[in-house]
Scaffold this motif. Structure first.
Motif, PDB file in Angstrom:
ATOM      1  N   TYR A  50     -38.932  35.823 120.198  1.00 45.11           N
ATOM      2  CA  TYR A  50     -39.260  35.699 121.622  1.00 45.11           C
ATOM      3  C   TYR A  50     -40.450  36.590 121.956  1.00 45.11           C
ATOM      4  CZ  TYR A  50     -38.514  35.771 126.712  1.00 45.11           C
ATOM      5  OH  TYR A  50     -38.652  35.663 128.078  1.00 45.11           O
ATOM      6  N   LYS A  51     -41.432  36.024 122.637  1.00 42.90           N
ATOM      7  CA  LYS A  51     -42.574  36.818 123.085  1.00 42.90           C
ATOM      8  C   LYS A  51     -43.030  36.297 124.443  1.00 42.90           C
ATOM      9  CE  LYS A  51     -45.519  38.537 120.162  1.00 42.90           C
ATOM     10  NZ  LYS A  51     -46.625  38.750 119.192  1.00 42.90           N
ATOM     11  N   VAL A  52     -42.991  37.165 125.439  1.00 36.64           N
ATOM     12  CA  VAL A  52     -43.387  36.794 126.800  1.00 36.64           C
ATOM     13  C   VAL A  52     -44.853  36.356 126.820  1.00 36.64           C
ATOM     14  CG1 VAL A  52     -43.776  37.674 129.134  1.00 36.64           C
ATOM     15  CG2 VAL A  52     -41.713  38.313 127.907  1.00 36.64           C
ATOM     16  N   GLY A  53     -45.115  35.246 127.520  1.00 25.27           N
ATOM     17  CA  GLY A  53     -46.475  34.736 127.633  1.00 25.27           C
ATOM     18  C   GLY A  53     -46.834  33.723 126.570  1.00 25.27           C
ATOM     19  N   SER A  54     -45.983  33.615 125.553  1.00 30.17           N
ATOM     20  CA  SER A  54     -46.209  32.608 124.515  1.00 30.17           C
ATOM     21  C   SER A  54     -45.261  31.442 124.742  1.00 30.17           C
ATOM     22  CB  SER A  54     -45.949  33.200 123.125  1.00 30.17           C
ATOM     23  OG  SER A  54     -44.552  33.240 122.843  1.00 30.17           O
ATOM     24  N   VAL A  55     -45.489  30.364 123.976  1.00 31.57           N
ATOM     25  CA  VAL A  55     -44.559  29.223 124.027  1.00 31.57           C
ATOM     26  C   VAL A  55     -43.700  29.194 122.772  1.00 31.57           C
ATOM     27  CG1 VAL A  55     -45.982  27.817 125.551  1.00 31.57           C
ATOM     28  CG2 VAL A  55     -46.334  27.677 123.071  1.00 31.57           C
ATOM     29  N   GLY A  56     -43.657  30.333 122.074  1.00 31.40           N
ATOM     30  CA  GLY A  56     -42.822  30.452 120.891  1.00 31.40           C
ATOM     31  C   GLY A  56     -43.562  30.130 119.607  1.00 31.40           C
ATOM     32  N   GLN A  57     -42.784  30.006 118.536  1.00 29.46           N
ATOM     33  CA  GLN A  57     -43.335  29.679 117.230  1.00 29.46           C
ATOM     34  C   GLN A  57     -43.146  28.195 116.946  1.00 29.46           C
ATOM     35  OE1 GLN A  57     -41.031  32.344 114.757  1.00 29.46           O
ATOM     36  NE2 GLN A  57     -42.454  34.042 115.049  1.00 29.46           N
ATOM     37  N   LEU A  58     -43.999  27.659 116.085  1.00 30.10           N
ATOM     38  CA  LEU A  58     -43.903  26.240 115.733  1.00 30.10           C
ATOM     39  C   LEU A  58     -42.565  25.922 115.091  1.00 30.10           C
ATOM     40  CD1 LEU A  58     -47.456  25.519 114.288  1.00 30.10           C
ATOM     41  CD2 LEU A  58     -46.469  24.467 116.321  1.00 30.10           C
ATOM     42  N   MET A  59     -42.082  24.712 115.342  1.00 29.43           N
ATOM     43  CA  MET A  59     -40.854  24.234 114.722  1.00 29.43           C
ATOM     44  C   MET A  59     -41.021  24.165 113.194  1.00 29.43           C
ATOM     45  SD  MET A  59     -38.548  23.296 117.127  1.00 29.43           S
ATOM     46  CE  MET A  59     -38.919  24.884 117.797  1.00 29.43           C
ATOM     47  N   PRO A  60     -39.925  24.280 112.450  1.00 29.02           N
ATOM     48  CA  PRO A  60     -40.003  24.128 110.995  1.00 29.02           C
ATOM     49  C   PRO A  60     -40.574  22.759 110.613  1.00 29.02           C
ATOM     50  CG  PRO A  60     -37.852  24.956 111.651  1.00 29.02           C
ATOM     51  CD  PRO A  60     -38.556  24.573 112.904  1.00 29.02           C
ATOM     52  N   GLY A  61     -41.361  22.725 109.548  1.00 28.93           N
ATOM     53  CA  GLY A  61     -41.880  21.449 109.039  1.00 28.93           C
ATOM     54  C   GLY A  61     -43.133  20.959 109.712  1.00 28.93           C
ATOM     55  N   ILE A  62     -43.713  21.751 110.625  1.00 29.82           N
ATOM     56  CA  ILE A  62     -44.929  21.322 111.329  1.00 29.82           C
ATOM     57  C   ILE A  62     -46.145  22.048 110.770  1.00 29.82           C
ATOM     58  CG2 ILE A  62     -46.155  21.297 113.538  1.00 29.82           C
ATOM     59  CD1 ILE A  62     -43.531  20.832 114.917  1.00 29.82           C
ATOM     60  N   GLN A  63     -47.126  21.266 110.348  1.00 23.99           N
ATOM     61  CA  GLN A  63     -48.415  21.823 109.939  1.00 23.99           C
ATOM     62  C   GLN A  63     -49.329  21.856 111.164  1.00 23.99           C
ATOM     63  OE1 GLN A  63     -50.041  19.838 106.352  1.00 23.99           O
ATOM     64  NE2 GLN A  63     -48.086  18.723 106.270  1.00 23.99           N
ATOM     65  N   HIS A  64     -50.305  22.748 111.137  1.00 22.50           N
ATOM     66  CA  HIS A  64     -51.224  22.812 112.276  1.00 22.50           C
ATOM     67  C   HIS A  64     -52.617  23.205 111.810  1.00 22.50           C
ATOM     68  CE1 HIS A  64     -50.529  27.142 111.837  1.00 22.50           C
ATOM     69  NE2 HIS A  64     -51.653  27.302 112.503  1.00 22.50           N
ATOM     70  N   ARG A  65     -53.590  22.923 112.660  1.00 22.21           N
ATOM     71  CA  ARG A  65     -54.943  23.428 112.471  1.00 22.21           C
ATOM     72  C   ARG A  65     -55.591  23.601 113.845  1.00 22.21           C
ATOM     73  NH1 ARG A  65     -56.379  17.747 110.850  1.00 22.21           N
ATOM     74  NH2 ARG A  65     -58.012  17.020 112.300  1.00 22.21           N
ATOM     75  N   ILE A 106     -53.083  31.403 118.006  1.00 22.47           N
ATOM     76  CA  ILE A 106     -51.842  31.792 117.341  1.00 22.47           C
ATOM     77  C   ILE A 106     -51.996  33.230 116.880  1.00 22.47           C
ATOM     78  CG2 ILE A 106     -50.259  31.282 115.439  1.00 22.47           C
ATOM     79  CD1 ILE A 106     -51.153  28.396 115.566  1.00 22.47           C
ATOM     80  N   ASP A 107     -51.082  34.114 117.328  1.00 23.17           N
ATOM     81  CA  ASP A 107     -51.210  35.531 116.990  1.00 23.17           C
ATOM     82  C   ASP A 107     -50.671  35.826 115.592  1.00 23.17           C
ATOM     83  OD1 ASP A 107     -48.406  35.761 117.181  1.00 23.17           O
ATOM     84  OD2 ASP A 107     -48.475  36.468 119.253  1.00 23.17           O
ATOM     85  N   ASP A 108     -50.716  37.086 115.214  1.00 22.66           N
ATOM     86  CA  ASP A 108     -50.324  37.486 113.859  1.00 22.66           C
ATOM     87  C   ASP A 108     -48.847  37.245 113.573  1.00 22.66           C
ATOM     88  OD1 ASP A 108     -52.919  38.266 113.438  1.00 22.66           O
ATOM     89  OD2 ASP A 108     -52.554  40.390 113.902  1.00 22.66           O
ATOM     90  N   ASP A 109     -48.038  37.168 114.617  1.00 25.37           N
ATOM     91  CA  ASP A 109     -46.595  36.927 114.438  1.00 25.37           C
ATOM     92  C   ASP A 109     -46.249  35.442 114.490  1.00 25.37           C
ATOM     93  OD1 ASP A 109     -45.966  39.698 114.277  1.00 25.37           O
ATOM     94  OD2 ASP A 109     -46.115  39.837 116.463  1.00 25.37           O
ATOM     95  N   GLY A 110     -47.273  34.586 114.629  1.00 28.00           N
ATOM     96  CA  GLY A 110     -47.027  33.147 114.636  1.00 28.00           C
ATOM     97  C   GLY A 110     -46.690  32.570 115.998  1.00 28.00           C
ATOM     98  N   PHE A 111     -46.836  33.357 117.056  1.00 28.52           N
ATOM     99  CA  PHE A 111     -46.539  32.853 118.399  1.00 28.52           C
ATOM    100  C   PHE A 111     -47.775  32.138 118.963  1.00 28.52           C
ATOM    101  CE2 PHE A 111     -43.278  36.033 117.900  1.00 28.52           C
ATOM    102  CZ  PHE A 111     -42.171  35.461 118.524  1.00 28.52           C
TER     103      PHE A 111
END
Length: 506
Positions: free
Chosen positions: A325-340, A389-394
């Motif tokens: 959980y991180k305030v101001g973010s929308v969370g981390q990507l769901m498992p199995g999702i690639q991104h660029r 996307i920050d260093d923690d993946g948020f």
């Protein structure tokens, strides 16, 4: 998947209820779905797209599952989008039959919509189907519900994971709605992804008020609970701000999905004890404002878990959870999702977010394409959002690419402008819009429901927080009501149209 859920949680377990207060078990759900499917199959054929024009009721869920039991693809129609858009949606998805109810048409005053659609399709009323039911029909459905796997094999050819399961329509917040075809794999994958992040269980009660023609309401409010054993309570409108908190108290609701607009309104009108049993409040579809987050913490002691997604992604792409959980973010990507992240000229931090995964749609149905599916290229979907996307993946969403204005050569996020306005006037609803400007390319205008908006107040806030003054609007327009879509999101095309008409009058 539904049969497996019934096997896991018990065929006699109560799973569904609506405002009529008639609880339905898994067994009854399957029996009535088979009954409806058998009655409807004589009016259409497997693989056909059949429209559903119903509110959040048990009848809507039964109709959807009934069509599924016969291999027919339900298309959820948005009854708030207007006659022209609804007619276009019918053409886009090559819908020839629509299922609705006379009682709903009458109560929602949709006679004009009904008349417009009658000229294009065959309309079937649930009341008429009820009168057609025979003793034999009931017996056949009863036997089917006792051996559902065998009954399915008799009724449909084997369904493949990539086959179309559902058609939803984009909200139209940025333009003309498109048909979004979601496969069985898309929907089941997203349910599994969400379940892996938040520990819902069979003792939870989900209060589902978001419309099921919206992807958030469909997956979050219907499919996720159905397949994880959560009891669903369906309520017909998310706009009844005083009633919904009372229902939450009455049914001991533990799970609530909503948009920022709706959650803020519920909190404002609720008694501090209305949400005493609540475990998870999940926000999506629009940015969660800090004021809404603070109000829920202070009044109910509840954290709101903000998520992010799109109709095209079934819909959840990311979500905050009790563990991550991180305030101001929308969370981390769901498992199995690639991104660029693709670089965007003029934007230093972040880029245009593209995603790929098992929950990405089968494809679009576009108006005038004769029902031909247009799949995403190489499986990648362009969200149209600028994100970092920050260093923690948020993930931090800066705004839609279409919601940026170019002023004096700089890219200005209209979403950020709205956030500044929200900090200055927390009780108003604010819409940042751009109009052409001969000198600077574009000019910012703030449309607001707050009576006394002043540029000086926003400038003072910007100077105190080190914000570029280019992000402060030059013009301020007061309106009594901001145009909203049925899902609670701001209707930007309508707001832009309203702005132009107001400026032309002045």
């Amino acid at each position: 998947a539904l049969i497996e859920a019934a096997d896991t949680h018990g065929h006699d377990a109560i799973i569904l209820e609506d405002i009529e207060r008639t609880p339905i078990s898994y067994q009854q759900l399957m029996l009535r779905s088979f009954l409806l499917g058998d009655l409807l199959c004589s009016n259409t054929s497997p693989g056909a797209h059949v429209g559903i024009l119903l509110p959040n009721t048990s009848a809507a869920v039964l109709t959807m599952l009934g069509l599924q039991s016969r291999g027919i693809v339900p298309a959820m129609l948005n009854y708030t989008m207007g006659e022209k858009s609804a007619a276009a949606a019918v053409e886009t998805a090559a819908i020839q039959t629509i299922i609705t109810a006379r009682r709903f048409i009458e109560k929602a005053e949709l006679e004009n919509l009904e008349k417009a659609l009658t000229q294009k399709v065959t309309i079937i009323y649930l009341e008429d189907l009820k009168e057609q039911v025979t003793i034999k029909d009931k017996f056949m459905a009863y036997m089917a519900a006792r051996t559902p796997r065998h009954a399915l094999k008799q009724r449909i050819t084997p369904v493949q994971p990539d086959d179309a399961a559902l058609i939803l329509f984009t909200s139209g917040s940025e333009g003309t709605p498109k048909g979004v075809v979601l496969s069985h794999q898309n929907l089941l994958a997203n349910v599994a992804q969400i379940s892996s992040q938040i520990a819902f269980n069979r003792h939870d009660v989900c209060l589902s008020a978001l419309p099921i023609f919206h992807s958030f309401g469909m997956t979050g409010g219907i499919l996720l609970p159905l397949l994880t054993g959560m009891r669903i309570f369906l309520y017909t409108s998310p706009l009844h701000y005083r009633v919904i908190p009372e229902i939450a108290y009455d049914i001991n609701a533990t799970v609530l999905f909503g948009t920022n607009v709706f959650l803020a309104a519920y909190a404002k009108h609720a008694d501090p004890y209305d949400f005493y049993a609540m475990r998870f409040v999940v926000s999506g579809a629009e940015k969660l404002q800090q004021e809404t987050r603070d109000l829920w913490i202070e009044k109910f002691g509840l954290r709101i878990f903000e998520g992010y997604g799109a109709t095209e992604t079934s819909p959840v792409l990311a979500v905050n959870s009790p563990m991550h959980y991180k305030v101001g973010s929308v969370g981390q990507l769901m498992p199995g999702i690639q991104h660029r992240l693709e670089p965007v000229p003029g934007i230093e931090h972040g880029g245009r977010l593209w995603v790929k995964g098992p929950n990405i749609m089968a494809g679009y149905l576009l108006h005038g394409s004769n029902g031909k599916l247009q799949p995403p290229e190489s499986g990648w979907y362009d969200t149209g959002d600028i994100a970092s996307i920050d260093d923690d993946g948020f993930i931090h969403i800066q705004g839609r690419i279409k919601r940026f204005a170019k002023i004096a050569g700089e890219m200005i996020s209209l979403t950020v402008v709205e956030e500044i306005a929200q900090h200055c006037w927390p009780k108003g609803i604010h819409v940042a819009l751009a109009i052409s400007d001969a000198r600077k390319g574009e000019q910012l205008v703030l449309m607001s429901t707050h009576m006394s908006t002043e540029r000086k107040i926003m400038l003072d806030y910007a100077r105190q927080h080190g914000i570029n003054e280019l992000q402060i609007p030059r013009q301020f327009i007061h309106v009594d009501r901001v145009p909203l879509l049925g899902t609670g999101k701001i209707d930007y095309p309508a707001a832009q149209k309203l702005l132009h008409s107001m400026l032309n009058k002045s």
